[in-house]
Each structure stands twice: as structure tokens, then as C-alpha cells.
Design an enzyme around this catalytic site. Sequence first.
Site, PDB file in Angstrom:
ATOM      1  N   LYS A   1     -11.714  -0.385 -15.544  1.00  0.00           N
ATOM      2  CA  LYS A   1     -11.565  -1.850 -15.574  1.00  0.00           C
ATOM      3  C   LYS A   1     -12.861  -2.534 -16.021  1.00  0.00           C
ATOM      4  O   LYS A   1     -12.890  -3.708 -16.327  1.00  0.00           O
ATOM      5  CB  LYS A   1     -11.129  -2.364 -14.204  1.00  0.00           C
ATOM      6  CG  LYS A   1      -9.736  -1.864 -13.794  1.00  0.00           C
ATOM      7  CD  LYS A   1      -9.352  -2.366 -12.419  1.00  0.00           C
ATOM      8  CE  LYS A   1      -8.058  -1.757 -11.887  1.00  0.00           C
ATOM      9  NZ  LYS A   1      -6.836  -2.409 -12.412  1.00  0.00           N
TER      10      LYS A   1
ATOM     11  N   LYS B   1      -1.257 -14.120 -13.459  1.00  0.00           N
ATOM     12  CA  LYS B   1      -1.456 -15.183 -12.462  1.00  0.00           C
ATOM     13  C   LYS B   1      -2.459 -16.212 -12.988  1.00  0.00           C
ATOM     14  O   LYS B   1      -2.251 -17.426 -12.857  1.00  0.00           O
ATOM     15  CB  LYS B   1      -1.958 -14.589 -11.138  1.00  0.00           C
ATOM     16  CG  LYS B   1      -0.945 -13.669 -10.471  1.00  0.00           C
ATOM     17  CD  LYS B   1      -1.554 -12.802  -9.373  1.00  0.00           C
ATOM     18  CE  LYS B   1      -0.611 -11.629  -9.082  1.00  0.00           C
ATOM     19  NZ  LYS B   1      -1.241 -10.568  -8.277  1.00  0.00           N
TER      20      LYS B   1
ATOM     21  N   HIS C   1       3.305   3.813 -13.686  1.00  0.00           N
ATOM     22  CA  HIS C   1       2.310   2.730 -13.660  1.00  0.00           C
ATOM     23  C   HIS C   1       0.927   3.159 -14.133  1.00  0.00           C
ATOM     24  O   HIS C   1      -0.031   2.415 -13.932  1.00  0.00           O
ATOM     25  CB  HIS C   1       2.162   2.161 -12.252  1.00  0.00           C
ATOM     26  CG  HIS C   1       3.393   1.513 -11.715  1.00  0.00           C
ATOM     27  ND1 HIS C   1       3.627   0.157 -11.800  1.00  0.00           N
ATOM     28  CD2 HIS C   1       4.465   2.039 -11.096  1.00  0.00           C
ATOM     29  CE1 HIS C   1       4.795  -0.119 -11.230  1.00  0.00           C
ATOM     30  NE2 HIS C   1       5.323   1.011 -10.798  1.00  0.00           N
TER      31      HIS C   1
ATOM     32  N   LYS D   1     -10.064  -7.703  -9.041  1.00  0.00           N
ATOM     33  CA  LYS D   1      -9.134  -6.577  -9.138  1.00  0.00           C
ATOM     34  C   LYS D   1      -9.811  -5.392  -8.471  1.00  0.00           C
ATOM     35  O   LYS D   1     -10.992  -5.465  -8.129  1.00  0.00           O
ATOM     36  CB  LYS D   1      -8.820  -6.260 -10.610  1.00  0.00           C
ATOM     37  CG  LYS D   1     -10.080  -6.132 -11.490  1.00  0.00           C
ATOM     38  CD  LYS D   1      -9.739  -5.871 -12.956  1.00  0.00           C
ATOM     39  CE  LYS D   1      -9.334  -7.114 -13.714  1.00  0.00           C
ATOM     40  NZ  LYS D   1      -8.110  -6.995 -14.450  1.00  0.00           N
ATOM     41  N   ARG D   2      -9.079  -4.266  -8.265  1.00  0.00           N
ATOM     42  CA  ARG D   2      -9.728  -3.077  -7.727  1.00  0.00           C
ATOM     43  C   ARG D   2     -10.923  -2.698  -8.600  1.00  0.00           C
ATOM     44  O   ARG D   2     -10.900  -2.878  -9.813  1.00  0.00           O
ATOM     45  CB  ARG D   2      -8.728  -1.925  -7.657  1.00  0.00           C
ATOM     46  CG  ARG D   2      -7.687  -2.097  -6.578  1.00  0.00           C
ATOM     47  CD  ARG D   2      -8.309  -2.245  -5.213  1.00  0.00           C
ATOM     48  NE  ARG D   2      -8.876  -0.983  -4.791  1.00  0.00           N
ATOM     49  CZ  ARG D   2      -8.258  -0.099  -4.018  1.00  0.00           C
ATOM     50  NH1 ARG D   2      -7.062  -0.358  -3.542  1.00  0.00           N
ATOM     51  NH2 ARG D   2      -8.849   1.036  -3.677  1.00  0.00           N
TER      52      ARG D   2
ATOM     53  N   THR E   1      -1.534  -7.499 -13.750  1.00  0.00           N
ATOM     54  CA  THR E   1      -0.681  -8.608 -13.325  1.00  0.00           C
ATOM     55  C   THR E   1      -1.539  -9.805 -12.916  1.00  0.00           C
ATOM     56  O   THR E   1      -1.076 -10.945 -12.982  1.00  0.00           O
ATOM     57  CB  THR E   1       0.220  -8.192 -12.141  1.00  0.00           C
ATOM     58  OG1 THR E   1      -0.572  -7.457 -11.204  1.00  0.00           O
ATOM     59  CG2 THR E   1       1.377  -7.339 -12.608  1.00  0.00           C
TER      60      THR E   1
HETATM   61  C1  26Q Z   1      -2.230   8.359  -5.060  1.00  0.00           C
HETATM   62  C2  26Q Z   1      -2.468   9.524  -4.355  1.00  0.00           C
HETATM   63  C3  26Q Z   1      -2.896   9.487  -3.039  1.00  0.00           C
HETATM   64  C4  26Q Z   1      -3.059   8.259  -2.448  1.00  0.00           C
HETATM   65  C5  26Q Z   1      -2.830   7.093  -3.144  1.00  0.00           C
HETATM   66  C6  26Q Z   1      -2.403   7.149  -4.466  1.00  0.00           C
HETATM   67  C7  26Q Z   1      -2.172   5.906  -5.230  1.00  0.00           C
HETATM   68  C8  26Q Z   1      -1.941   4.698  -4.584  1.00  0.00           C
HETATM   69  C9  26Q Z   1      -1.758   3.529  -5.306  1.00  0.00           C
HETATM   70  C10 26Q Z   1      -2.183   5.891  -6.599  1.00  0.00           C
HETATM   71  C11 26Q Z   1      -1.990   4.722  -7.312  1.00  0.00           C
HETATM   72  C12 26Q Z   1      -1.781   3.534  -6.668  1.00  0.00           C
HETATM   73  C13 26Q Z   1      -1.625   2.254  -7.366  1.00  0.00           C
HETATM   74  C14 26Q Z   1      -1.613   2.112  -8.660  1.00  0.00           C
HETATM   75  C15 26Q Z   1      -1.527   0.784  -9.285  1.00  0.00           C
HETATM   76  O1  26Q Z   1      -1.648  -0.236  -8.631  1.00  0.00           O
HETATM   77  N1  26Q Z   1      -1.318   0.723 -10.609  1.00  0.00           N
HETATM   78  C16 26Q Z   1      -1.236  -0.561 -11.301  1.00  0.00           C
HETATM   79  O2  26Q Z   1       0.124  -0.963 -11.321  1.00  0.00           O
HETATM   80  C17 26Q Z   1       0.256  -2.281 -11.814  1.00  0.00           C
HETATM   81  C18 26Q Z   1       1.712  -2.681 -11.693  1.00  0.00           C
HETATM   82  O3  26Q Z   1       2.477  -2.025 -12.645  1.00  0.00           O
HETATM   83  C19 26Q Z   1      -0.264  -2.379 -13.243  1.00  0.00           C
HETATM   84  O4  26Q Z   1      -0.208  -3.719 -13.632  1.00  0.00           O
HETATM   85  C20 26Q Z   1      -1.676  -1.841 -13.350  1.00  0.00           C
HETATM   86  O5  26Q Z   1      -2.074  -1.802 -14.698  1.00  0.00           O
HETATM   87  C21 26Q Z   1      -1.766  -0.468 -12.721  1.00  0.00           C
HETATM   88  O6  26Q Z   1      -3.116  -0.021 -12.713  1.00  0.00           O
END
Ligand code: 26Q
Length: 839
Positions: free
Chosen positions: A577, A683, A380, A571-572, A679
Site C-alpha cells: 500500500k 468512501k 480478494h 488503511k491497513r 474501498t
Molecule cells: C489469513 C490467514 C490467517 C489469518 C488471517 C488471514 C486474513 C484475514 C483477513 C487474510 C486476509 C484478510 C483480509 C483481506 C482483505 O481485507 N482484503 C481486501 O479486500 C477488500 C475488499 O474486497 C479489497 O478492497 C482490498 O483491495 C483487499 O486488500
Amino acid sequence: MYKHCNNFKLMVKSKPVDNLTNVPPLGIDADSLKNCFRYYYNHTLGRSKNCKAIHYPYKALSFTLKDRLMERWKKTHSAYEETDCKRTYYLSLEFLMGRALSNCMLNLDLKEAVQESFYQLGLDLEEIAESEQDAGLGNGGLGRLAACFLDSCATLQLPVKGYGLRYEYGMFKQHIKQGHQVEETDHWLLNGNPWELERPEYTQHIKFGGYTEYHTNNKGKMTVYWNGTRDVLAIPYDIPIPGFKNGTVNTLRLWKAAATDEFDLDEFNSGSYTEAVEEKNSAEHITMVLYPNDSSENGKELRLRQQYFLASASLQDVIREWLLHHNDFSNFAQKNCFQLNDTHPTISIAEFMRLLIDEYEHTWDEAWAITSKCMAYTNHTLLPEALEKWSVPLFKCLLPRLLEIIYEINSRFLKQVAMHWPGDSVRIQQMSIIEEGPVPQVRMAYLAIVGSFSVNGVAALHTELLEKGLFNNFYQLWPKKFNNKTNGVTPRRWLAGCNPELRQLITQHIGEKWIKDLSQLNKLKKYLNKKDFREQWKKIKQSNKSRLAHLVKTECGVDFNTDAIFDVQVKRIHEYKRQLLNILHVIHLYNRIKAGDTKNWANRCVLIGGKAAPGYAMAKLTIKLISNVAEIINNDPQADGLLKVAFFPNYNVSAMEIICPGTDLSEQISTAGKEASGTGNMKFMMNGALTIGTLDGANIEIREEVGNENFFLFGLTAEEVQSSHHQYNPVEIINKDKDISAVVKMLESGYFNQCEPQLFDPILHSIKNPYDMWMTLADFRSYIDAQEQVSLAYQDSKRWTTMSIMNTLSSSKFSTDRTMEEYNRDIWKLDKVSAHPIE
Ligand code: 26Q
């Protein structure tokens, strides 16, 4: 043995009585629902008419609905068992489910009956539904995607089960105080979760720590023992996942960590009572809190504990169920598939090897043949800093047996690399699962690729960039492993559920089939130029804008006029972004107002929302800048009516359900090549918003589907970003463009931080830095121009309405029903199984 396991042993001994589970179906008419609701309210919850807390009617209704789910859940489960069908397990550290109650009524088609019964009882259904807390067990895109996937799998009748963690605290709640983000814990389980079903009889033991010993067993075979471990219990809680009007209810199984009783006893007997309790705490910490996506949190031991805990509990659970009906693992790989949601659950690959070899006496080759045929990995992210690595010493201490297995996987893999590229030692070093260095690291993405039969990206561009860049060596070695699966969103929650007026309009014209088959939206094309239809379309957008304006007023205290463009970025908060680019444009618009340059002006209400990781200083400062800019502009009478700005606090799933139907313009403005898919963009499109965006992630495919004329494009391409980094000269850009230099001067003058000098210096430095990773100013001119085009288009209301309708009509590709069909066709190869009807 453990106390609570013993109780279940007794249960199994007593003979099950045939008619124990043979009960008549529950009524789904208003009267039956009303009676059931009253029963729960009075008898189970023991409340009276004087009770004012909204929580109890919410709980009584949830129980009423869960009973209806339960019948279908069991039927679905037995249909899967009887057909001995192939299954997929979606392993994810995150499931961002949001609210369950409205979704349940929608998918079971009970909304009208419940409404009728509540009318009779004099209760307000909407108010009760809105009192439900979001299940916020995820950070953002990746977690919400998992939730949308589950909805689509249940709707398509695919036997897919989710496995995750039951965090006691979900995603933090965000408050904005004096423009700053303040985090508050989200103790979402405090008042219980009416949707879950505890399943202590399926508790698993998870090992941590200890050491390995090698002994020859009584058959003369060398066997590995992982001893001296401190075990933790994993207790499953099941959440029902209803399909849309099809009788299927799938399962999301979430694990909670608990201390073993043994532990307490040992320590207690040695006289250290408090230490015993401390151990208990440390076990229960594992599922205490969801990690925010925060690079400062990388490499934390507790996170690795969480990952292994999920992997081990889920794999043991799948094996337990498998062995109920099979004697060995000979066709396990034909019948089971694990989809790894990013690298987070990738330790599953090593854990499955361990279980097969150490616990079920397989040889390495047998175990590898099974494991590597049932694991599939989804990536991702393209950001190198987001790729997970674990320090070898930490791994050795926490999971010594797993580290041995990873080293063995690596050594066999590197032999393959050496065969493919004889004499190429650089390649071996580049591709090794173990990164050498002062502290060697385990590269989880490489482990995932080596151990999986499928590797996919989440949008066409993203997959292409993985193949050409990040994973190019692996792509050269195994081109057939790689495939693309463009993301989607579920049209149940993200159109039918959140936009009831549009749902009704669409259904009036083309019937209801589109909710399960979004490609039917095409049939609306013949109404594109019908006056009546267009008028209703506009009216519905206005009504959704009013609903959003009302929410903005209560949450932000800002007045949004529904005649203005509702321009939204939620978004985050992350530099890639580029919320910063958005607010720089707002400052540019403000400068124009101040300069009296308002020709071709379209009034705008700009809404920005999202959470910053608690340790991400730049993201937090961006929130403060947005808040300060909003404060100045909203209080300037010169800007009144022309421009409003608001920062939306605590953006979450439920907020998006109000925000996306009320949006005119969707901001998808990441630096090209950085956003894997996105995503939220989907929406917004589904709900008739137009996109202003770069050629990044799924934006490219959105533009392809809707047509270039219905999309506001700007900015460098991913290729241009790559190739122009070395000649990026932001200071020159500022000097050559008077609009841009005016914006920068405005910031430098301290106009937005009059009482806090230097506050925004880090932001100024970052945009003027020639090494700015996100090249914000490179795209600023082109962004301003594209925004001009937006304003022009909005003033031509006819044109805008056509573009809006075209967006919804062309959004069918972005249904997760399509995404799941593709995963199933190319990766899982499951047969659909219909649930037995309720007699
Ligand atoms: C990593 C290490 C330690 C703690 C947390 C994490 C962590 C947690 C969540 C790293 C990444 C995430 C989430 C990533 C994420 O949401 N990525 C997004 O995924 C979507 C679904 O595929 C995409 O549409 C987005 O482009 C992408 O940024």
C-alpha cells in the site's frame, strides 16, 4: 442430552397460544420512544438519576430501538418463509460492522423522534451515540465489505443472511507509544451487546479430531462413520440488519463456541476435574479472538478450527431450516446459494459433501451435483503469499473425514484435467488441490474454484489479472465460471450517515431518493456552476474539515489548519500500500521548506493512519518512521503553517466516519497490480475528496467515472510493474534525481532517528533493494510531480471545488446497491421480497 437443549424440548411440547405473539405495534413518535426509554432505564436497568455512567442511557436507547427492529425482523422472516423464496448465505470470518445505534436510527428513520425525546429528557444524543464501541469483527476491507453488503441487501429486500463468528475479542486497539504501535485487546463484549439475540434453541454440534470407520449399514450400503471426535457446541447470536426505510430487517447470525456438558461429565467421573475445565477452555478458545491479517499467523491450527466451526455450524443450520419445510434435497440447489468471502470459509465445500453423504445418505454424484451448484467464491487478493494453504498432516489430525473428501474431490477433478489436456502431467501438478512437497498442502483457493459455479474478483483489473495470471489454468478450463463484481460501499453509512450537512444540501436540491438510488446524484450536475450551491459545498467541506481537525487535535495532539490541503491515507499498513512512498514525499516537501524552495506552495496537513499486523516488523517500523518524521516537522518553526504531519492512532470504522468527509486528497498509491480493489478510495470520492492514485484496483474505474481531468494519476501500470521488475535499479534512480537523493540522504543521515542510530536501516535497505517487490522508488518521481499538480489545483479554489463536486456526482457506481444488484443478477438470482407492513 445437554442441559440447555432439554429446556427447549419442554418449551416445544407446550402448545403455542395464538395470541402469544399477537401484540400491537410499538409507537415511533417521540413520546412513545421517551416512555420506552424511561422504562428500560428505570425498570430493566434499575438506574437512578444519580447514575453518571453514559453506558446506561446508551443501553436503554438501544433496547428501545431493538424493540422496533424486532417487530420488523419477525415480519421479514415470515415473508421469506411464506414465499419459500430462494436465499443466499454470506459466509465470512469477518463482519466489520462498526457502530449500530446511529445506523439503526438512520435506516428506521427515527433520528428526529429520538432527538426530540432526548431533548425533553435533557440528554445529549450525540454523546450517547459516540459512547458506543465499534463492533470490530474484521481486519479491514474484506470485513467492512461484508458489512456494506448486508446493508445493501436489506435495503434492496434481498433474502440474504450473513453467517460469521462472535469473537469475544475483536480487532486489537492500537496505541502509539513513543512512535511505536502497542496493541491492546478489544474486549468489546465486556459490558454486553444490546443488539444481539441469543438463540440457544438452534445450537449445533461440531466435530473435531477422531478417526473414520467404514461399515456396511442395514441397507447394505457402505457408510462412513466419523468417530472418537471431541465435539464443540455452536450457539447462535442474531444481529438485526435493517434496510433503509423499507420495513425489512435481515439477519447476521454469529456463532459462539461452548463446551458440551458431556465432556465435563466424562472427565469429572474419571476424577480429573481440572482437565475437564481445561477442555472447556479449549472449546471456548475457538471464538475467543479475531486473527489479525498477518502472514506470520498462516497455517495456525486454531484458525483452521475457526474456519471449520463456522462452515459446519452454518451449513447444519441452513439444512435444519430447509428440512422444516422440505422432505429432501431435490431442489435445494435451486433455492440456496452460499457466497464464500475469500477462501476463509471454503472448507464449507467439503463439509457440505460430508453432510449430504454421511448424514443424509446421498451418493457422491448426487452430493456433488448439489454442492457445486450452490457454492460461489469471491477472491480478494492477488498476493501469492496471501493464498491460504493448510498442511495435510494438520488437516488429517483435526478433520480426518474432510481430508478424505478433499482427496476424492481432487482425484475426480484431476481426471477432468487429464481429459482436457491429455498427457500434460505438469498441468496436473500445477492444478492439483494438493500441493506435493516435504509437507503436502491443501490449496484452498483451488478447492474453492473446483467446488463453485462462480468465481469473482472485486474490480475489473483484479478479475483480469486473476484470469490471466494466478488462476489462468482454471480460466482456460472453465472460462464461464469467472466474472467481475466491482466492490462498493453503502451510501447510507458512507454519505447520508457520516456527512449530514452534505446529505441535507443534496436532498434540498434533488430530493431524498438518491439515498436508495445513487445514480440520481447525476441530477446535481445542473448545479455545478451555480454560485450558491458551490458556496455551500465549500462551506460544508470546511465544516467537516474543522470536525476532523478537532479529532486530530484530541487524538494526535497536532494542530491542523483548515485552510491547508487535508491529505489523507488511512488503511491497513502494508508494504504494497506504500505508506512509505507517502512519507518519503513528506520528507521531500520538508527538504523544500529547508531549502527555501516554496514556489507554488500549497499548505498541507498530512494524516496517515492504520494498524500493522502485530507480527509484521516492516509495517511497524513504517509507523515509527511516520511518527518520528511528524515529531521533527511539527516542531520545526520553519515548517509551521506550511506542513503538518500526524499519525492517527487506532484507525477504525468510526474514525473513518469523521475522516472521509473532512478529506481533500485521498491517497491510493499501491503498487499497480497489488490492491485487489480498495474501498476507502470509494468512501473518499463519495464525500468529495480528490484522488491521487496509481492505475490499481478500483482506482481505474474511479478515474473512468470521474474523468481523467478530475483525478491525479501517477506511476507504472500493472503491466509495466510486471515487465520492469528485472531491470529495476533503485540506486540509479537515486543517483539521477536530486530530489530523491536528498530524501534518501536525509534518512541516511539519521535526521529522524538521532537517538536511535540504525533504526530505519531496514527501510533504507528495502527501498534500495533491486528486488524490492513494491518498487517504491520507481514511482517516486512521478508521485512528486503529481503532488505538484495537486498543489496547483488546490490554489485554484474554483477549479478544486468543481473537481470535488464532480467526484461526488460521479460516485454512484461505487454504491454496494449496484454491486449487490450485479451479484444477484449474475450469481444469486434471488427474487426481492417485501416485508409485511407493521399494522
Ligand atoms: C489469513 C490467514 C490467517 C489469518 C488471517 C488471514 C486474513 C484475514 C483477513 C487474510 C486476509 C484478510 C483480509 C483481506 C482483505 O481485507 N482484503 C481486501 O479486500 C477488500 C475488499 O474486497 C479489497 O478492497 C482490498 O483491495 C483487499 O486488500
